[in-house]
Design a protein around this motif. Sequence first.
Motif, PDB file in Angstrom:
ATOM      1  N   PHE A 469      26.494  73.361  56.881  1.00 49.23           N
ATOM      2  CA  PHE A 469      27.183  74.216  58.081  1.00 49.23           C
ATOM      3  C   PHE A 469      27.839  73.193  58.759  1.00 49.23           C
ATOM      4  O   PHE A 469      27.389  72.021  59.636  1.00 49.23           O
ATOM      5  CB  PHE A 469      27.116  74.833  58.669  1.00 49.23           C
ATOM      6  N   GLY A 470      29.524  71.823  58.955  1.00 49.74           N
ATOM      7  CA  GLY A 470      30.003  72.213  59.955  1.00 49.74           C
ATOM      8  C   GLY A 470      31.409  71.253  59.508  1.00 49.74           C
ATOM      9  O   GLY A 470      31.910  72.215  58.318  1.00 49.74           O
ATOM     10  N   GLY A 471      32.447  70.922  59.915  1.00 51.45           N
ATOM     11  CA  GLY A 471      33.445  71.122  59.570  1.00 51.45           C
ATOM     12  C   GLY A 471      34.539  70.034  59.395  1.00 51.45           C
ATOM     13  O   GLY A 471      33.626  68.585  60.229  1.00 51.45           O
ATOM     14  N   PHE A 472      35.183  70.137  59.405  1.00 49.54           N
ATOM     15  CA  PHE A 472      36.276  69.016  59.153  1.00 49.54           C
ATOM     16  C   PHE A 472      37.358  68.744  60.606  1.00 49.54           C
ATOM     17  O   PHE A 472      36.788  69.713  61.640  1.00 49.54           O
ATOM     18  CB  PHE A 472      37.729  69.047  57.967  1.00 49.54           C
ATOM     19  N   LYS A 473      38.141  67.712  60.835  1.00 46.02           N
ATOM     20  CA  LYS A 473      39.123  67.207  61.619  1.00 46.02           C
ATOM     21  C   LYS A 473      38.375  67.719  63.069  1.00 46.02           C
ATOM     22  O   LYS A 473      37.362  67.329  62.783  1.00 46.02           O
ATOM     23  CB  LYS A 473      40.085  68.703  61.417  1.00 46.02           C
ATOM     24  N   GLN A 474      38.800  68.379  63.662  1.00 48.79           N
ATOM     25  CA  GLN A 474      38.435  68.394  65.275  1.00 48.79           C
ATOM     26  C   GLN A 474      37.172  69.606  65.385  1.00 48.79           C
ATOM     27  O   GLN A 474      36.863  69.632  66.757  1.00 48.79           O
ATOM     28  CB  GLN A 474      39.300  68.895  66.282  1.00 48.79           C
ATOM     29  N   SER A 475      37.267  70.786  64.307  1.00 46.75           N
ATOM     30  CA  SER A 475      36.185  71.111  63.629  1.00 46.75           C
ATOM     31  C   SER A 475      34.360  70.424  63.907  1.00 46.75           C
ATOM     32  O   SER A 475      33.500  71.044  64.750  1.00 46.75           O
ATOM     33  CB  SER A 475      36.067  72.314  62.934  1.00 46.75           C
ATOM     34  N   GLY A 476      34.461  68.936  63.998  1.00 47.15           N
ATOM     35  CA  GLY A 476      32.841  68.695  63.699  1.00 47.15           C
ATOM     36  C   GLY A 476      32.597  67.297  63.687  1.00 47.15           C
ATOM     37  O   GLY A 476      33.907  66.696  63.292  1.00 47.15           O
ATOM     38  N   PHE A 477      31.717  66.832  63.850  1.00 48.66           N
ATOM     39  CA  PHE A 477      32.027  65.064  63.295  1.00 48.66           C
ATOM     40  C   PHE A 477      30.355  64.429  63.469  1.00 48.66           C
ATOM     41  O   PHE A 477      29.219  64.973  64.204  1.00 48.66           O
ATOM     42  CB  PHE A 477      32.221  64.674  65.006  1.00 48.66           C
ATOM     43  N   GLY A 478      29.812  63.826  62.427  1.00 44.92           N
ATOM     44  CA  GLY A 478      28.695  62.795  62.674  1.00 44.92           C
ATOM     45  C   GLY A 478      27.518  63.912  61.580  1.00 44.92           C
ATOM     46  O   GLY A 478      26.976  63.135  61.656  1.00 44.92           O
ATOM     47  N   GLY A 479      27.901  65.208  61.386  1.00 45.73           N
ATOM     48  CA  GLY A 479      27.181  65.519  60.525  1.00 45.73           C
ATOM     49  C   GLY A 479      27.594  66.998  59.902  1.00 45.73           C
ATOM     50  O   GLY A 479      28.005  67.583  60.290  1.00 45.73           O
ATOM     51  N   ARG A 480      26.101  67.608  59.483  1.00 43.54           N
ATOM     52  CA  ARG A 480      26.514  69.534  59.112  1.00 43.54           C
ATOM     53  C   ARG A 480      24.644  69.394  59.889  1.00 43.54           C
ATOM     54  O   ARG A 480      23.884  69.290  59.630  1.00 43.54           O
ATOM     55  CB  ARG A 480      26.373  69.222  57.471  1.00 43.54           C
ATOM     56  N   ASP A 481      24.627  71.078  59.970  1.00 41.93           N
ATOM     57  CA  ASP A 481      24.340  71.677  60.099  1.00 41.93           C
ATOM     58  C   ASP A 481      23.663  72.654  59.101  1.00 41.93           C
ATOM     59  O   ASP A 481      24.089  72.969  58.319  1.00 41.93           O
ATOM     60  CB  ASP A 481      23.904  72.842  61.202  1.00 41.93           C
ATOM     61  N   LYS A 482      21.804  72.887  59.151  1.00 45.78           N
ATOM     62  CA  LYS A 482      21.327  73.248  57.800  1.00 45.78           C
ATOM     63  C   LYS A 482      21.491  72.384  56.955  1.00 45.78           C
ATOM     64  O   LYS A 482      21.904  71.490  56.256  1.00 45.78           O
ATOM     65  CB  LYS A 482      22.042  74.806  56.946  1.00 45.78           C
ATOM     66  N   SER A 483      20.432  73.350  55.608  1.00 42.91           N
ATOM     67  CA  SER A 483      19.932  72.500  54.198  1.00 42.91           C
ATOM     68  C   SER A 483      19.626  70.730  54.433  1.00 42.91           C
ATOM     69  O   SER A 483      19.373  70.718  55.254  1.00 42.91           O
ATOM     70  CB  SER A 483      21.204  72.228  53.656  1.00 42.91           C
ATOM     71  N   VAL A 484      18.948  70.339  52.981  1.00 42.79           N
ATOM     72  CA  VAL A 484      18.621  69.054  53.304  1.00 42.79           C
ATOM     73  C   VAL A 484      19.346  67.864  53.797  1.00 42.79           C
ATOM     74  O   VAL A 484      19.184  67.091  54.186  1.00 42.79           O
ATOM     75  CB  VAL A 484      18.161  68.658  51.714  1.00 42.79           C
ATOM     76  N   TYR A 485      20.772  68.219  53.763  1.00 38.44           N
ATOM     77  CA  TYR A 485      21.646  67.213  54.307  1.00 38.44           C
ATOM     78  C   TYR A 485      21.546  66.733  55.951  1.00 38.44           C
ATOM     79  O   TYR A 485      21.268  65.829  55.888  1.00 38.44           O
ATOM     80  CB  TYR A 485      22.468  67.401  54.396  1.00 38.44           C
ATOM     81  N   ALA A 486      20.865  68.213  56.545  1.00 37.89           N
ATOM     82  CA  ALA A 486      20.626  67.729  57.893  1.00 37.89           C
ATOM     83  C   ALA A 486      18.978  67.108  57.947  1.00 37.89           C
ATOM     84  O   ALA A 486      18.924  66.580  58.752  1.00 37.89           O
ATOM     85  CB  ALA A 486      20.234  69.287  59.055  1.00 37.89           C
ATOM     86  N   HIS A 487      18.280  66.392  57.573  1.00 38.66           N
ATOM     87  CA  HIS A 487      17.112  66.667  57.413  1.00 38.66           C
ATOM     88  C   HIS A 487      18.092  64.766  57.683  1.00 38.66           C
ATOM     89  O   HIS A 487      17.070  64.381  58.525  1.00 38.66           O
ATOM     90  CB  HIS A 487      16.071  66.265  56.637  1.00 38.66           C
TER      91      HIS A 487
END
Length: 501
Positions: A469-487
């Motif tokens: 969970f996280g965003g493109f453009k000005q909604s997010g930067f650098g990564g995502r919450d939740k899931s194995v990707y967050a590890h």
Amino acid sequence: MSRALTPDSIAQQIEHLEYRNLAFIDGQFVPARSGKTFDTLNPATGKVITQLAACDAEDVDIAVKAARRAFEAGVWSRMAPAERKAIMQRFADLIEENCLELAILEAMEAGKPISECFNVDIPDTANTIRWHAEAIDKLNDAVTPTDSGVLSLVTREPIGVVGAVLPWNFPAMMVGWKLGPALATGNSVILKPAKLTSLSTTRLAELAFKAGVPAGVLNVLPGMGSTAGKAIGMHPDIDLVGFTGSTEVGRMFLEYSAASNLKEVLLECGGKNPQVVMPDVSDLKTVASNVLAAAFWNMGENCSAGSRLIVHRSIKDALLEEVLAQLASDWKLGDPLDPQVNLGALIEESHMKKVLSYIETAKNEGLTLLIGGERVREESGGYFVPPTIFDDAMPESTIVREEIFGPVLAVMTFDTEEEAIALANDTCYGLAASLWSNDLNTVHRMSAAIRAGTVTVNCFGEGDITTPFGGFKQSGFGGRDKSVYAHDQYCELKTTWIQLG
Ligand SMILES: NC(=O)C1=CN([C@@H]2O[C@H](COP(=O)(O)OP(=O)(O)OC[C@H]3O[C@@H](n4cnc5c(N)ncnc54)[C@H](O)[C@@H]3O)[C@@H](O)[C@H]2O)C=CC1
Ligand code: BAL
């Protein structure tokens, strides 16, 4: 186990409620070094609940030293994975056992409906901690396929001391989203809840310690953004900051990083999320109930709120008729501690005034008010604004362009698929979108064309714990919450290249 949600069980729990109003540093509750405190309020009454320790840079520094000591000692970072897993699972169990108490704290401080806190937010927090715990001994590192004569290992190591700076709209859930992967990967954490909502977080710190998370590994510091938050951003011995909140403050964390030690920064910021309804949908009842959930879940105080309804001209009237009918029958605004209520209070007076000023702007810009539009329940002393829907919104309307973070839905129409995609993408944000169509080709084409971190098709939601969970453009930067990707985000990648004899 936690008790059922009834008016009696809520009243009994409130009688025995104790507030953890101090900072939790190095395994102990302590006051701020300055001795300063601040009031925390119930937004449904406007009354003070209690006073909390107002931590500042000195407290942050003490907590970082404790976190670093724990990290270097390896009491958590080098603990056997199975043991770390068991402790986090116990932590999840304790969250579930104390669900009612935590739900009441959230409802009282954030104005959120207790049924949501009890049935969604707190169980989700426990589930997130448990899910990341279970991943601890299931994610392998790698041996790369390089030349014979070399053994090349790529391993993940905890990054060190992690700062987490959190918002007020989902206080416990955001603790879970940041803490789950950060603790699972062996880091020490300095966590700052939003000034307005600290009480469930300080209680969670106590439960984590009780479950066996060693002293110094999890530190919780209530306080202002401009003092404690900034000190976390600027601290030279914090290796990474995970932030959820406004895009404006997210930018500051990038500046803090540049001005201090180039710490990594993960940003989960705002959204102005489209709900696109194509003309081929058949079940308008289901579409309508999801449109309402997208716009008004958590009073619209949600980064993934579907605040722009983009609907095909041919079905707009029928859909809006169903939306208004369901709003009248299924949505009840009132005291957040009433289990029947699904719309509580806005977080604070200044935020309510901001939401009301957006509503006035929409009226002045000539949009058509279908429902809502004024403060209600003023006699309670609380900050209540009912679901508000404006039709005839235009791409340049202020409530279409700016994140309101309140219960305000703007309705726009389109005639062609290209127009719908252009409207959906006409925003500086790119967090989430929902798309409604029964045609598989349309779904594939359009979900690929919409620029957002999460596109839900024929439903509204944020995925589940398995999805990032996280965003493109000005909604997010650098990564995502939740899931194995967050590890991976809470780890450094190390290459060890061994030349064999
Ligand atoms: N994406 C999301 O989930 C959220 C978005 N927002 C948006 O932000 C608006 C303002 O809400 P706020 O709670 O004031 O969000 P915010 O972005 O100001 O606060 C989020 C966190 O950052 C901290 N913070 C604030 N100023 C800081 C600073 N100068 N340096 C370091 N840390 C700082 C706060 O104490 C809090 O812990 C909302 O109306 C909404 O539009 C707010 C909360 C969550
Ligand atoms: N809806 C969960 C993420 C957020 O609003 O901050």
